[in-house]
Design a protein around this motif. Structure first.
Motif, mmCIF file in Angstrom:
data_model
loop_
_atom_site.group_PDB
_atom_site.id
_atom_site.type_symbol
_atom_site.label_atom_id
_atom_site.label_comp_id
_atom_site.label_asym_id
_atom_site.label_seq_id
_atom_site.Cartn_x
_atom_site.Cartn_y
_atom_site.Cartn_z
ATOM 1 N N ALA A 135 0.823 -1.210 0.000
ATOM 2 C CA ALA A 135 0.000 0.000 0.000
ATOM 3 C C ALA A 135 0.855 1.257 0.000
ATOM 4 O O ALA A 135 0.528 2.248 0.662
ATOM 5 C CB ALA A 135 -0.953 -0.005 1.192
ATOM 6 N N GLY A 136 1.972 1.232 -0.738
ATOM 7 C CA GLY A 136 2.803 2.413 -0.868
ATOM 8 C C GLY A 136 3.631 2.752 0.345
ATOM 9 O O GLY A 136 4.174 3.867 0.434
ATOM 10 N N ARG A 137 3.787 1.834 1.300
ATOM 11 C CA ARG A 137 4.571 2.078 2.505
ATOM 12 C C ARG A 137 5.634 0.986 2.647
ATOM 13 O O ARG A 137 5.456 -0.145 2.192
ATOM 14 C CB ARG A 137 3.679 2.081 3.746
ATOM 15 C CG ARG A 137 2.561 3.088 3.709
ATOM 16 C CD ARG A 137 3.053 4.502 3.919
ATOM 17 N NE ARG A 137 3.480 4.718 5.313
ATOM 18 C CZ ARG A 137 3.988 5.875 5.745
ATOM 19 N NH1 ARG A 137 4.162 6.881 4.906
ATOM 20 N NH2 ARG A 137 4.326 6.010 7.022
ATOM 21 N N LEU A 138 6.744 1.367 3.287
ATOM 22 C CA LEU A 138 7.830 0.428 3.536
ATOM 23 C C LEU A 138 7.679 -0.130 4.945
ATOM 24 O O LEU A 138 7.570 0.628 5.916
ATOM 25 C CB LEU A 138 9.182 1.135 3.405
ATOM 26 C CG LEU A 138 10.409 0.248 3.638
ATOM 27 C CD1 LEU A 138 10.606 -0.708 2.467
ATOM 28 C CD2 LEU A 138 11.661 1.109 3.844
ATOM 29 N N HIS A 139 7.678 -1.449 5.054
ATOM 30 C CA HIS A 139 7.534 -2.102 6.356
ATOM 31 C C HIS A 139 8.858 -2.761 6.718
ATOM 32 O O HIS A 139 9.299 -3.709 6.069
ATOM 33 C CB HIS A 139 6.370 -3.094 6.324
ATOM 34 C CG HIS A 139 5.065 -2.407 6.124
ATOM 35 N ND1 HIS A 139 4.443 -2.324 4.888
ATOM 36 C CD2 HIS A 139 4.288 -1.708 6.985
ATOM 37 C CE1 HIS A 139 3.323 -1.622 5.015
ATOM 38 N NE2 HIS A 139 3.216 -1.237 6.272
ATOM 39 N N LEU A 140 9.488 -2.215 7.743
ATOM 40 C CA LEU A 140 10.840 -2.577 8.160
ATOM 41 C C LEU A 140 10.792 -3.380 9.449
ATOM 42 O O LEU A 140 10.100 -3.003 10.401
ATOM 43 C CB LEU A 140 11.663 -1.299 8.372
ATOM 44 C CG LEU A 140 12.982 -1.424 9.138
ATOM 45 C CD1 LEU A 140 14.026 -2.159 8.295
ATOM 46 C CD2 LEU A 140 13.502 -0.044 9.549
ATOM 47 N N ALA A 141 11.526 -4.477 9.483
ATOM 48 C CA ALA A 141 11.682 -5.270 10.705
ATOM 49 C C ALA A 141 13.167 -5.402 11.001
ATOM 50 O O ALA A 141 13.942 -5.843 10.146
ATOM 51 C CB ALA A 141 11.049 -6.648 10.557
ATOM 52 N N LEU A 142 13.570 -4.995 12.193
ATOM 53 C CA LEU A 142 14.923 -5.226 12.688
ATOM 54 C C LEU A 142 14.855 -6.355 13.702
ATOM 55 O O LEU A 142 14.049 -6.310 14.636
ATOM 56 C CB LEU A 142 15.484 -3.970 13.354
ATOM 57 C CG LEU A 142 15.668 -2.731 12.475
ATOM 58 C CD1 LEU A 142 16.218 -1.580 13.302
ATOM 59 C CD2 LEU A 142 16.587 -3.025 11.302
#
Length: 462
Positions: free
Chosen positions: A424-431
């Protein structure tokens, strides 16, 4: 790894389960299992609505049957056997879909289970799907609890009470994230009755081959992530956040993946400098997945690993004037590495897993070599799933996924993995990190550094 015929599909009376040898990736992972840091892949899918429990169980069970290679368990055998083997089953051995009790800590607890409790290899399939009801999305870039204090493992903050979060936990010895996402997309289509076919991949123009450039030698040990504030308990920690997709000028010779690669390298360089580590070249492992995303996608561990090198000198100069050149060099390296034919774990792993000695002997040798090679292990792993190719549309009730997070194991000696996906046009980051290396506060600082450096990659022109 290719799709296989399944005993449930064969005609005639049922016979003993079919067995297949572990592929190279599976065997190496099986040799190196550790209870303290389970090799799990976690996927969480955020939906705006609720799902009917019985319909979801039925849809997911049918999705497993349509991708029967996922219905497997480790076959028993003696120490003297030459191979580990998967035993294909006609039906699941256990109930895969569960609904944990709702509550303020339900989202945090599900994330914690995804990091600490691997689905057993002895039961088919080695995955589980937890459905957290009444949970919504992380609002903003800060993962907080209800009182605004950073919560263990990145618990989500304010959330909509009508949402649902699907948690897929995968035993990475058997399967990877993209393969299980394919199965979930099939379940979404069966549940909602809407087309969940993958979107067409982006079209990139043909590029002229470029001469190889000088890069740091792979024979020298790369930089390690400097220790922060280790925690007394073993295992992994996790922080998830949502960021804007970085701007990239039209016609740029680099991709968002290259921007993420540069951001990761600069983040670790900054972190190490803050913690007094001597500058050293970095190597960042990057999974490459060439499988199709349609219903015929081979299920299993299907990515191959390449290592992207960076010299300490090029990362020391990263101002606005130098950024375009750094992005261009990174793009050249990643394109060259993706185009090279290479076994999934390299040629050495294929020799190490040759079935010429009992598997127990090879396991001891593999673990010893892994310890000896620890100083030469890459600095970190960046796994960019890219744009989620499936709508993950669960129909009128559940709705379409508006956030999808993945996280990869973060065992030492790397101790830190960065996983990204866009929806949906967003970056989903997991550290995700090893608690013997970093704390939750360290993870939050690394998240802030990553966000800063991702913004610096938004140069005004190619």
């Amino acid at each position: 790894m290719t799709a296989l015929d399944h005993p449930a599909r064969a005609g005639g009376p049922p016979g003993p389960p079919r067995r297949i040898p572990f592929p190279v990736v599976d065997e190496v992972a099986r040799h190196c299992l550790q209870e303290e840091e389970p090799e799990t892949v976690h996927i969480e899918v955020h939906l705006p609505g609720r799902l009917d429990r019985d319909r979801l169980r039925t849809a997911f069970a049918e999705a497993l049957r349509r991708h029967p290679r996922i219905l497997m368990r480790e076959a028993p055998g003696g120490w003297y056997r030459r191979r580990y083997e998967w035993e294909l089953t006609a039906e699941p051995d256990v109930e895969v879909v569960t609904f944990p009790p709702a509550g303020r800590c339900a989202l945090r607890d599900a994330r914690t289970r995804a990091l600490t409790q691997a689905p057993p290899l002895s039961a088919s399939p080695p995955i589980r799907l937890e459905v957290v009801e009444g949970a919504g999305d992380v609002e903003g870039s800060e993962a907080t609890d209800a009182v605004g204090v950073p919560a263990p493992d990145g618990d989500a903050g304010p959330r909509r009470s009508d949402g649902t979060v699907l948690f897929l936990t995968i035993n990475h010895t058997a399967l990877d994230g993209p393969a299980c996402l394919r199965v979930l997309a099939t379940a979404a289509e069966l549940y909602g009755g809407r087309d969940n076919s993958p979107a067409a991949p982006p079209v990139r123009g043909a590029e002229a081959p470029q001469a190889p450039e000088a890069t740091p030698s792979n024979w020298s040990p790369p930089a390690r992530v400097a220790p922060g504030t280790p925690e007394p308990s073993p295992g992994n920690g996790l922080l998830v956040t949502e960021l804007p997709l970085p701007h990239r000028p039209k016609g740029s010779p680099y991709t968002v993946n290259d921007q993420l690669m540069v951001s990761t390298a600069l983040t670790i360089t900054h972190w190490n400098r803050e913690h007094g580590a001597r500058p050293r070249p970095l190597r960042i492992t990057m999974p490459v997945d060439d499988r199709p995303r349609d219903a015929g996608m081979p299920i299993g561990n299907g990515t191959r690993l390449v290592e992207v090198p960076f010299s300490s000198e090029e990362l020391a100069a990263h101002g606005p004037a130098e950024m375009p050149a750094l992005l261009h060099r990174t793009a050249t390296r990643t394109r060259a590495l993706k185009s090279l034919p290479r076994p999934q774990l390299g040629h050495g792993a294929a020799l190490l897993t040759a079935p010429v000695t009992p598997v127990a002997w090879r396991a001891a040798l593999t673990r010893g070599l892994r310890r000896a090679a620890a100083p030469w292990t890459s600095t970190t792993l960046l796994s960019n799933i890219g744009r989620i190719p499936y709508p993950l549309d669960f129909g009128e009730e559940g709705g379409r996924a508006h956030a999808v997070w993945f996280s990869a194991p973060a065992r030492m000696p790397r101790g830190l993995t960065v996983t990204t996906a866009s929806t949906a046009g967003r970056l989903h980051l997991a550290l995700r990190w090893s608690r013997t290396l970093l704390s939750h506060g360290d993870g939050a600082h690394l998240r802030d550094l990553f966000e800063h450096y991702l913004h610096t990659t938004e140069v005004s022109g190619p």
